[in-house]
Design an enzyme around this catalytic site. Structure first.
Site, PDB file in Angstrom:
ATOM      1  N   GLU A  40      10.717  -4.576   4.215  1.00  0.00           N
ATOM      2  CA  GLU A  40      11.037  -6.137   3.784  1.00  0.00           C
ATOM      3  C   GLU A  40      10.364  -6.384   2.140  1.00  0.00           C
ATOM      4  O   GLU A  40      11.513  -6.811   1.848  1.00  0.00           O
ATOM      5  CB  GLU A  40       9.142  -7.223   4.788  1.00  0.00           C
ATOM      6  CG  GLU A  40      10.131  -7.030   6.169  1.00  0.00           C
ATOM      7  CD  GLU A  40       8.841  -6.153   7.085  1.00  0.00           C
ATOM      8  OE1 GLU A  40       9.100  -5.248   6.721  1.00  0.00           O
ATOM      9  OE2 GLU A  40       9.037  -6.252   7.965  1.00  0.00           O
ATOM     10  N   HIS A  91      -4.319 -33.008  17.601  1.00  0.00           N
ATOM     11  CA  HIS A  91      -2.429 -34.219  17.741  1.00  0.00           C
ATOM     12  C   HIS A  91      -1.836 -33.182  18.706  1.00  0.00           C
ATOM     13  O   HIS A  91      -0.714 -33.789  18.128  1.00  0.00           O
ATOM     14  CB  HIS A  91      -2.583 -35.267  16.870  1.00  0.00           C
ATOM     15  CG  HIS A  91      -4.224 -35.840  16.212  1.00  0.00           C
ATOM     16  ND1 HIS A  91      -3.701 -37.272  16.949  1.00  0.00           N
ATOM     17  CD2 HIS A  91      -4.622 -36.330  16.268  1.00  0.00           C
ATOM     18  CE1 HIS A  91      -5.079 -38.205  16.386  1.00  0.00           C
ATOM     19  NE2 HIS A  91      -5.476 -37.082  15.698  1.00  0.00           N
ATOM     20  N   LYS A  94       9.456  -0.150  14.106  1.00  0.00           N
ATOM     21  CA  LYS A  94      10.134  -0.569  13.399  1.00  0.00           C
ATOM     22  C   LYS A  94      10.885   0.443  12.837  1.00  0.00           C
ATOM     23  O   LYS A  94      12.174   0.584  12.714  1.00  0.00           O
ATOM     24  CB  LYS A  94       8.701   0.307  12.157  1.00  0.00           C
ATOM     25  CG  LYS A  94       7.897  -1.135  11.636  1.00  0.00           C
ATOM     26  CD  LYS A  94       6.935  -0.019  10.861  1.00  0.00           C
ATOM     27  CE  LYS A  94       5.949  -0.921   9.889  1.00  0.00           C
ATOM     28  NZ  LYS A  94       4.612  -0.557   9.275  1.00  0.00           N
ATOM     29  N   GLU A 128      -4.914  -6.297  15.114  1.00  0.00           N
ATOM     30  CA  GLU A 128      -4.099  -5.571  14.536  1.00  0.00           C
ATOM     31  C   GLU A 128      -5.393  -4.195  14.410  1.00  0.00           C
ATOM     32  O   GLU A 128      -5.068  -2.891  14.280  1.00  0.00           O
ATOM     33  CB  GLU A 128      -3.649  -5.569  13.116  1.00  0.00           C
ATOM     34  CG  GLU A 128      -2.604  -3.965  12.918  1.00  0.00           C
ATOM     35  CD  GLU A 128      -1.165  -4.602  11.562  1.00  0.00           C
ATOM     36  OE1 GLU A 128      -2.318  -4.241   9.979  1.00  0.00           O
ATOM     37  OE2 GLU A 128      -0.011  -4.728  11.593  1.00  0.00           O
ATOM     38  N   LYS A 151       0.636  -1.798   0.205  1.00  0.00           N
ATOM     39  CA  LYS A 151      -0.066  -0.377   0.617  1.00  0.00           C
ATOM     40  C   LYS A 151       0.550   1.424  -0.227  1.00  0.00           C
ATOM     41  O   LYS A 151       0.918   2.370  -1.061  1.00  0.00           O
ATOM     42  CB  LYS A 151      -1.196  -0.324   1.080  1.00  0.00           C
ATOM     43  CG  LYS A 151      -2.344   1.443   1.239  1.00  0.00           C
ATOM     44  CD  LYS A 151      -2.986   1.544   2.617  1.00  0.00           C
ATOM     45  CE  LYS A 151      -3.681   2.680   3.095  1.00  0.00           C
ATOM     46  NZ  LYS A 151      -4.863   2.221   3.782  1.00  0.00           N
ATOM     47  N   GLY A 194      -4.923  -2.217   4.914  1.00  0.00           N
ATOM     48  CA  GLY A 194      -4.191  -2.506   4.364  1.00  0.00           C
ATOM     49  C   GLY A 194      -5.114  -4.218   4.673  1.00  0.00           C
ATOM     50  O   GLY A 194      -4.831  -5.399   3.510  1.00  0.00           O
ATOM     51  N   ARG A 195      -4.999  -4.619   5.804  1.00  0.00           N
ATOM     52  CA  ARG A 195      -6.078  -5.623   6.288  1.00  0.00           C
ATOM     53  C   ARG A 195      -7.109  -6.234   5.536  1.00  0.00           C
ATOM     54  O   ARG A 195      -7.574  -7.115   5.654  1.00  0.00           O
ATOM     55  CB  ARG A 195      -5.703  -6.036   7.940  1.00  0.00           C
ATOM     56  CG  ARG A 195      -6.492  -4.918   8.492  1.00  0.00           C
ATOM     57  CD  ARG A 195      -5.825  -5.100  10.268  1.00  0.00           C
ATOM     58  NE  ARG A 195      -6.217  -3.959  10.943  1.00  0.00           N
ATOM     59  CZ  ARG A 195      -5.504  -3.105  10.933  1.00  0.00           C
ATOM     60  NH1 ARG A 195      -4.387  -2.586  10.183  1.00  0.00           N
ATOM     61  NH2 ARG A 195      -6.074  -1.945  11.555  1.00  0.00           N
TER      62      ARG A 195
HETATM   63  O1  LIG Z   1       1.020  -2.666   2.358  1.00  0.00           O
HETATM   64  P1  LIG Z   1       2.227  -2.075   3.279  1.00  0.00           P
HETATM   65  O2  LIG Z   1       2.145  -0.510   3.223  1.00  0.00           O
HETATM   66  O3  LIG Z   1       3.513  -2.744   2.539  1.00  0.00           O
HETATM   67  O4  LIG Z   1       1.759  -2.705   4.476  1.00  0.00           O
HETATM   68  C1  LIG Z   1       1.885  -4.014   5.052  1.00  0.00           C
HETATM   69  C2  LIG Z   1       1.934  -4.239   5.716  1.00  0.00           C
HETATM   70  O5  LIG Z   1       1.958  -3.660   7.440  1.00  0.00           O
HETATM   71  C3  LIG Z   1       1.493  -2.758   8.337  1.00  0.00           C
HETATM   72  O6  LIG Z   1       1.294  -1.657   8.028  1.00  0.00           O
HETATM   73  C4  LIG Z   1       1.722  -3.245   9.622  1.00  0.00           C
HETATM   74  O7  LIG Z   1       2.997  -3.042   9.966  1.00  0.00           O
HETATM   75  C5  LIG Z   1       0.279  -4.028   7.811  1.00  0.00           C
HETATM   76  O8  LIG Z   1      -0.983  -2.751   8.751  1.00  0.00           O
HETATM   77  C6  LIG Z   1       0.623  -4.151   6.800  1.00  0.00           C
HETATM   78  O9  LIG Z   1      -0.892  -4.318   6.277  1.00  0.00           O
END
Ligand SMILES: O=P(O)(O)OC[C@H]1O[C@](O)(CO)[C@@H](O)[C@@H]1O
Length: 530
Positions: free
Chosen positions: A195, A364, A493, A333, A189, A247-248
């Site tokens: 990452e 199990h 972060k 979240e 987003k 995002g979620r």
């Molecule tokens: O889509 P982006 O901006 O890479 O964010 C990834 C994820 O990181 C977060 O902001 C949490 O760090 C989530 O809410 C989001 O889904």
């Protein structure tokens, strides 16, 4: 309100759920409901009519109706970020206009959907064999979960999901892929997530190392089209979405592109239709017939009233293996907050810890604790009436039987007398019989709910995901929190970026606490050794 519920809880906890069935032979029907073809049964809980009424009163007190209307009509209910919350617009296939700041957002939503479909068709008809979605959190968990869930409908290229900054993730994924026939989707987003950007650069370097042009090999899904452009992905290969898609909550739009490529545009539309049907139900059904409302209230009864800190999501559906992880982000979240919208401390607990694994595997592994441990874990079972393997019907029947058996066992338990009888049958006597019997007692009276659906199709999955989204919304409204921000992820972060140069040795660990310094020292001792 909460005091009334705590008072009711004192009586309820002394009662056995089984007795509620004995007292009312209509209990199963009265404490369950069917909506959009799903059956949600919450009769195996301590909830009675009085408790349900007191729980429903929470929704009135919180002004749920007005908040729901505000969400669906584009008001800026995400107050800490000044944004509307309109993931429902992404699945508003046959709905009318939806306005944000006076502007109808639907033409752009539908145009983006059309563009996604054109790309999905192009990719499905091309020589692309593998699609790698690079994203994390909401830009990964939704499509990754749905891709596994809908395996019987996946007839496009194989999809892979790389999320972790741990190089093992992308290295293991790229091994065995053909750079000539692999397409990368950079899903972020913000287009700044460390990452995702690190993994995207590694993917680009991999193509270049293999001597393959990066042209046409990347697609971007982002609200930050400018950043995607700077990164080198042209606008024609970028699919944007507005800041009112959290995002979620984003798998319904461009973030779902990998899923659309896998199952095809028609399958994806069925998924959207399922979500939309659940929206209509949530908007129109009365509280005691409203599935998301009741799912939320049952959860709050267990967490905020009875104090059970966790809830287990137990899909008896192997293809829903990633659903617990998906729901962890969605619920934790969204509702893991300690202050209400106005900044005041919450007077009750925030959302619970959500965890789980598919059945029967969990049986199990950790069901021992669920049945006999000292803590109560409310369980949310899920199961399809029908599987996708016609030749393996006997497997599915066993699966269903196990699911039903677990909720029955949790409720009934096994008394000491029953355990003694079992030991006597085995020939035990005296103290030994007594000792052994105590180990075989199941306290029972442990609450669970069951969500049962006809079959795990794209449409049903859409309904299930939307059901859980709205459950989170209802819980958030009752708690008075903002379910749509995530400030709790920021501090880690920030510290990670300050620790980056410390780990590489470019900056000193001075000023860090003793524990952190010691850990860094250990890393320095070993990181450059062969
Ligand atoms: O889509 P982006 O901006 O890479 O964010 C990834 C994820 O990181 C977060 O902001 C949490 O760090 C989530 O809410 C989001 O889904």
């Amino acid at each position: 309100m909460w005091d009334d519920l705590h008072a009711l809880a004192k009586t309820a906890e002394r009662r056995r759920i089984e007795d509620l069935f004995a007292e009312n032979d209509k209990r199963a029907g009265e404490f369950s409901l069917t909506a959009a073809g799903l059956l949600f049964d919450y009769s195996k809980t301590q909830i009675d009519e009085q408790i349900r009424a007191a729980l429903i009163a929470l929704t009135d007190a919180a002004g749920l109706d007005a908040r729901r209307t505000a969400m669906f009509t584009g008001a800026a209910i995400n107050e800490t970020e000044g944004r509307a919350v309109l993931h429902t617009a992404l699945r508003n296939l046959d709905g009318g206009a939806v306005h944000v700041d006076g502007e109808d957002v639907m033409p752009e939503v539908l145009e983006t959907l059309d563009r996604m479909e054109a790309l999905a068709r192009e990719v499905r008809g091309s020589d692309v064999t593998d699609v790698v979605n690079i994203g994390i959190g909401g830009s990964d968990l939704g499509p990754a979960m749905a891709y596994t869930a809908l395996a019987p409908y996946c007839d496009g290229p194989r999809c892979h999901f790389v999320s972790n900054v741990d190089g093992a993730d992308i290295a293991d994924t790229l091994r065995g892929l053909d750079p000539e026939t692999t397409l990368f989707i950079v899903a972020s987003k913000t287009f700044t997530t460390i990452e995702t950007m690190t993994n995207a650069r590694t993917a680009r370097a991999w193509l270049m190392d293999k001597g393959v042009s990066t042209d046409g090999r990347f697609v971007a899904l982002s609200s930050n089209k400018a950043a995607a452009g700077e990164w080198g992905i042209p606008e024609s290969r970028t699919f944007g979405f507005a800041d009112w898609v959290g995002g979620r909550y984003s798998m319904w739009g461009p973030i779902g592109l990998s899923l659309m490529i896998a199952i095809g545009p028609e399958g994806f539309r069925a998924f959207l239709r399922g979500g939309q049907e659940m929206d209509r139900h949530f908007e129109t059904a009365l509280p005691h017939q409203n599935m998301p409302v009741l799912l939320a209230l049952v959860g709050m009864w267990h967490n905020q009233v009875l104090g059970h800190a966790t809830r287990a999501v137990l899909p008896y559906d192997n293809r829903l293996a990633r659903l617990p992880a998906y729901l962890q982000q969605l619920e934790m979240e969204s509702n893991g907050k300690r202050v209400s919208m106005d900044g005041a401390d919450l007077s009750v607990n925030s959302g619970p810890v959500v965890w789980g694994e598919p059945g029967t595997n969990g049986q199990h592994a950790f069901y021992q604790l669920i049945h006999q441990g000292t803590r109560i874990v409310p369980c949310e079972f899920m199961v399809a009436a029908k599987g996708h393997e016609p030749d393996l019907r006997h497997h599915h029947d066993l699966l269903v039987a196990n699911c039903l058996a677990q909720s029955e066992a949790l409720m009934r338990g096994r008394s000491l007398d029953e355990a003694r009888a079992i030991m006597a049958d085995k020939g035990a006597e005296g103290d030994e019989l007594e000792r052994q019997a105590r180990h075989r007692v199941f306290p029972g009276n442990r609450p669970s709910t069951t969500l049962i659906y006809p079959q795990l199709t794209p449409e049903i999955l859409g309904k299930i995901v939307a059901l859980y989204e709205h459950r989170v919304f209802v819980e958030g409204v009752i708690l008075g929190i903002n379910s749509f921000d995530q400030w709790g992820v920021e501090l880690g972060k920030e510290l990670a970026s300050s620790l980056g140069p410390v780990v590489t040795g470019e900056a000193s660990a001075e000023g860090k606490d003793g524990s952190t310094r010691q850990l860094v020292e250990f890393v320095h001792l070993h990181r450059d050794r062969d």
